[in-house]
Design an enzyme around this catalytic site. Structure first.
Site, PDB file in Angstrom:
ATOM      1  N   ASP A 229       0.836  -1.203   0.000  1.00 27.17           N
ATOM      2  CA  ASP A 229       0.000   0.000   0.000  1.00 27.17           C
ATOM      3  C   ASP A 229       0.870   1.252   0.000  1.00 27.17           C
ATOM      4  O   ASP A 229       0.603   2.208   0.718  1.00 27.17           O
ATOM      5  CB  ASP A 229      -0.935  -0.011   1.213  1.00 27.17           C
ATOM      6  CG  ASP A 229      -2.106   0.977   1.062  1.00 27.17           C
ATOM      7  OD1 ASP A 229      -2.444   1.324  -0.095  1.00 27.17           O
ATOM      8  OD2 ASP A 229      -2.669   1.393   2.086  1.00 27.17           O
TER       9      ASP A 229
ATOM     10  N   LYS B 148       2.101   4.702  -1.099  1.00 29.70           N
ATOM     11  CA  LYS B 148       1.512   5.899  -1.700  1.00 29.70           C
ATOM     12  C   LYS B 148       2.021   7.103  -0.918  1.00 29.70           C
ATOM     13  O   LYS B 148       2.583   6.938   0.183  1.00 29.70           O
ATOM     14  CB  LYS B 148      -0.015   5.826  -1.651  1.00 29.70           C
ATOM     15  CG  LYS B 148      -0.592   5.563  -0.266  1.00 29.70           C
ATOM     16  CD  LYS B 148      -2.094   5.324  -0.333  1.00 29.70           C
ATOM     17  CE  LYS B 148      -2.651   4.945   1.029  1.00 29.70           C
ATOM     18  NZ  LYS B 148      -4.102   4.678   0.981  1.00 29.70           N
TER      19      LYS B 148
ATOM     20  N   THR C  39      -4.582   1.014  -2.661  1.00 32.32           N
ATOM     21  CA  THR C  39      -5.314   2.123  -3.267  1.00 32.32           C
ATOM     22  C   THR C  39      -5.244   1.987  -4.784  1.00 32.32           C
ATOM     23  O   THR C  39      -4.164   1.844  -5.339  1.00 32.32           O
ATOM     24  CB  THR C  39      -4.676   3.456  -2.818  1.00 32.32           C
ATOM     25  OG1 THR C  39      -4.654   3.476  -1.391  1.00 32.32           O
ATOM     26  CG2 THR C  39      -5.472   4.630  -3.340  1.00 32.32           C
TER      27      THR C  39
ATOM     28  N   ASN D 105       1.488   7.423   2.791  1.00 36.52           N
ATOM     29  CA  ASN D 105       2.193   6.493   3.673  1.00 36.52           C
ATOM     30  C   ASN D 105       3.700   6.729   3.702  1.00 36.52           C
ATOM     31  O   ASN D 105       4.462   5.859   4.109  1.00 36.52           O
ATOM     32  CB  ASN D 105       1.897   5.046   3.271  1.00 36.52           C
ATOM     33  CG  ASN D 105       0.474   4.647   3.630  1.00 36.52           C
ATOM     34  OD1 ASN D 105      -0.167   5.279   4.474  1.00 36.52           O
ATOM     35  ND2 ASN D 105      -0.031   3.611   2.988  1.00 36.52           N
TER      36      ASN D 105
ATOM     37  N   ASP E 174       2.543   2.780   7.888  1.00 40.98           N
ATOM     38  CA  ASP E 174       1.258   2.114   7.656  1.00 40.98           C
ATOM     39  C   ASP E 174       1.410   0.738   7.025  1.00 40.98           C
ATOM     40  O   ASP E 174       1.239   0.557   5.823  1.00 40.98           O
ATOM     41  CB  ASP E 174       0.329   2.986   6.805  1.00 40.98           C
ATOM     42  CG  ASP E 174      -1.131   2.580   7.004  1.00 40.98           C
ATOM     43  OD1 ASP E 174      -1.368   1.466   7.507  1.00 40.98           O
ATOM     44  OD2 ASP E 174      -2.022   3.370   6.675  1.00 40.98           O
TER      45      ASP E 174
END
Length: 326
Positions: A127, A129, A167, A132, A148
């Site tokens: 994840d 991005k 995401t 994060n 995260d």
């Protein structure tokens, strides 16, 4: 426990103080009920939160957020994390429209080192991005840290993750092509890093629902992204080349973290020297917080993902339209 400084699918992050020392920390509060709902569709045997936390606590890298403590109550999990005063990379990019190339290089080099360390220790983030990636201070030259790990999984020798998560804007093609039913490797993180670098250098995402001609899924699975001349005119060819080599649809042909670190764009001894100094500086200087109001948003979760992605893309719309006219 003090004010809320962030929110996510399963809970929120609060500013807190250690009573004995008044040291500031961040506490991630995860609702057990919401957490169970978010993991109920996982095809693999669930790993207990406390087990995963114990494993992540053993990770030790200057560019990975440090987990300082963990508490398990009746209704919630409490994860105590080191506090990063500079906020999220997302807000830094939105505030600046885009990062200057030397700054993007400094941040991306640290991200690559962190993800390489994760992969070497059998962890895939899944994840990655700008939300994060946290910054140690509000100064331009600062340490960055990956955070995260809610979507990460600890890998066994023969296991590959089959869970559809993350995401949409940053999801690798191989995840979307199989709807999470076939195995995929840590190459998914390298794709996400490519998307992050694209955003940092240009100020807009390569794949977006704002592009009404092609559905978001098709943009990603076919690797169709657009270089807006006005946004890329000041970006060097080596930087652009690294983006292209990371955003390769076939994961077998995509650069690994090791190969990316060997790319010509990152052979910058001055930048590496600065990065090493920042990473070795245990006590970061903390200037006053930025006066700009941070972008308000919630992170995507299941059915909320598409709406969240659309809202995320809208943050870049004004700048994108302006450049498109150039």
């Amino acid at each position: 426990m003090s004010k809320t400084i962030g929110s996510g699918a399963c809970g929120e992050v609060k500013l807190a103080f250690v009573k004995s020392t008044c040291k500031k920390v961040a506490v991630k509060v995860i609702s057990k009920k919401r957490f169970r709902m978010s993991t109920s569709s996982d095809n693999e045997p669930p790993i207990s939160v406390d087990t995963e936390i114990e494993i992540l606590k053993k990770l030790n890298h200057p560019c990975i957020i440090r987990i300082e403590n963990f508490f398990d109550s009746v209704d919630s999990y409490y994860i105590v994390l080191e506090l990063m005063e500079g906020g999220e990379l997302f807000d830094r990019v939105v505030t600046s429209t885009r990062l200057q190339e030397p700054t993007a290089k400094l941040y991306f080099y640290q991200m690559l080192l962190a993800v390489q360390y994760l992969h070497e220790n059998g962890v895939i983030h899944r994840d990655l991005k700008p939300e994060n990636v946290l910054l140690s201070s509000t100064t331009e030259e600062c340490c960055v840290k990956i955070t995260d790990f809610g979507q990460s999984k600890i890998l066994g020798e023969a296991s590959l993750m089959r869970t559809l998560c993350g995401t949409p804007t940053y999801l690798a093609p191989e995840i979307l092509n199989t709807a999470g039913t076939a195995g995929y490797s840590n190459a998914v993180d390298c794709w996400s890093l490519g998307v992050i670098l694209f955003v940092c250098l240009s100020g807009y995402p390569p794949f977006s629902e704002q592009n009404g001609k092609i559905p978001l899924k098709n943009q990603i699975t076919e690797g169709k992204y657009t270089f807006i001349p006005g946004a890329w005119e000041h970006v060097s060819k080596p930087a652009l080349d690294l983006v292209k080599r990371l955003l390769v649809v076939n994961p077998d042909e995509r650069l690994t973290t090791k190969e990316a670190l060997e790319h010509p764009w990152l052979q910058d001894n001055n930048m590496k020297s600065v990065a090493q100094k920042l990473m070795n500086d245990i006590v970061h200087s903390m200037p006053p917080p930025l006066t700009q109001k941070p972008v308000s948003r919630k992170r995507a979760h299941e059915g909320e993902q598409e709406a969240s992605t659309s809202k995320y893309s809208e943050q870049f719309t004004a700048a994108t339209e302006k450049r498109a006219k150039m």
